[in-house]
Write a protein that holds these residues in place. Structure first.
Motif, short mmCIF file in Angstrom:
data_model
loop_
_atom_site.label_atom_id
_atom_site.label_comp_id
_atom_site.label_asym_id
_atom_site.label_seq_id
_atom_site.Cartn_x
_atom_site.Cartn_y
_atom_site.Cartn_z
N GLU A 6 5.23 8.82 20.24
CA GLU A 6 4.85 8.96 21.16
C GLU A 6 3.44 10.21 20.33
O GLU A 6 4.33 11.17 19.91
CB GLU A 6 4.82 8.72 23.01
N GLU A 8 1.72 13.88 22.12
CA GLU A 8 0.11 14.32 22.34
C GLU A 8 0.39 15.87 21.79
O GLU A 8 1.43 16.79 22.19
CB GLU A 8 1.76 15.11 24.65
N VAL A 49 4.65 16.42 20.09
CA VAL A 49 4.15 17.18 21.38
C VAL A 49 3.73 18.41 20.86
O VAL A 49 3.75 19.07 19.52
CB VAL A 49 5.25 17.07 22.57
#
Length: 355
Positions: A6, A8, A49
């Motif tokens: 992921e 971000e 992140v």
């Protein structure tokens, strides 16, 4: 390995610094990579992140028992705009060696490599362009279980943070003065000297501070049993050219298996330069100097690549090497490896990984 990492993206990108004006490891990129571990579940939740502080319980084991390991490597921007990373697989293999010694769960090397690539791709604009500059990459693992019992943690975080760094030798490669440490010891076989763990570095600070007061850049560590055999110089591996042959301390369980060290050995062997990995006593070096056969000395590591040694001081006896100047072989090794890393020279040994 197809990983679902992921990403971000930050909503507040930082202003990129002039790398010639910032100290090593003082400015960090916009993002970082994180991966969690829980006993029974394994490593999970890989993610990129925004760079941020982390919240931890005061009882986390890393604070009390020092269960942590780390690595250091670099990414480089070539003249044609490619981003290259130097031998990252070797760093993660060494990280697992450190994990084994510190009772930390092994990390899948391919997973770690994918996380590193994703992070560098995300922050590729942070890789500086000026010659000699690079993006320093710091992977590390910390124990986070909040239990004060003396036992291996059941929870960990693996993280990668990155920092743009300027040229190590902004005004040209210059030899350093080294104090030979006779009181403090760095490590012993069976200890944690071959692991890249925080405690080793904390234990080295006192000797380094005292050497600095005497005007020396670093310390040359002797073995912890006899205080006779050379081990490392500062946080680098060390080499000596004696009568045409290059000698470096053998990996005996208390010396870090340097990736730059291994690369230098491979280069030397490819050039037909004899290399010996064996115990090297400090007396042997002084005797070679008196005989006129100690030709060069240099440390090797990620930050400097090569740090020539111009002077040793052992028990008050100063030893000047190669007139205090950088040796021909040291300079050739430095120019060759930095040339490969920057993409200027052909990577015949397949060390560079394009991101």
């Amino acid at each position: 390995m197809a990983l679902n990492i992921e990403v971000e993206l930050t909503k507040a990108p930082k202003q990129k610094p002039d790398v010639s004006r910032v100290g090593f490891g003082t400015v960090f990129t916009d993002h970082m990579f994180m991966l969690d571990y829980e006993e029974g579940r394994g490593w999970h939740s890989p993610r990129v992140v925004p760079y941020q502080s982390i919240s931890m319980d005061p009882a986390a084991k890393v604070f009390h028992y020092g269960q942590t390991v780390f690595e250091g490597l670099k990414a480089y921007r070539t003249a044609d705009g490619r981003i290259l990373v130097f031998r990252p697989d070797q760093n993660f293999k060494r990280l697992n060696h450190s994990n084994e010694r510190m009772s930390i769960p092994h990390l899948d090397v391919e997973l770690a490599l994918e996380g590193l690539k994703k992070l560098v791709q995300t922050d590729r604009d942070w890789v500086p362009e000026t010659e000699g500059t690079s993006l320093y990459i710091r992977p590390f693992i910390i124990a986070t279980e909040p239990v004060l019992g003396v036992a291996a943690s059941k929870r960990y975080i693996f993280m990668i943070i990155m920092s743009p760094v300027g040229a190590y030798y902004a005004e040209g490669i210059r030899p350093v003065k080294i104090h030979v440490e006779s009181e403090f010891v760095r490590a012993v076989p069976g200890g944690t000297g071959s692991a890249k763990t925080a405690g080793n570095y904390a234990a080295s600070l006192k000797a380094q501070e005292e050497a600095a007061l005497e005007g020396y850049s670093q310390v040359l560590w002797l073995d912890g049993v006899h205080k006779k055999y050379v081990e490392e110089v500062g946080s680098m591996n060390v080499f000596f050219k004696v009568n045409g042959k290059v000698i470096t301390p053998a990996l005996n369980g208390s010396i870090l298996k340097g990736i730059t060290r291994d690369s230098m050995i491979q280069l030397l062997q490819s050039w037909g330069v004899p290399v010996e990995e064996r115990p090297v006593s400090i007396e042997e070096l002084y005797e070679a100097h008196r005989a006129g056969t100690l030709e060069e000395a240099f440390g090797t590591g990620t930050a400097a690549v090569i740090s020539p040694v111009g002077e040793l001081n052992w028990r008050g006896e100063k030893l000047i090497i190669n007139g205090g100047e950088t040796g021909e072989l040291s300079a050739k090794l430095y120019e060759t490896l930095t040339g490969i890393q920057s993409g200027k020279l052909e990577d015949k040994l397949g060390w560079m990984v394009q991101v």
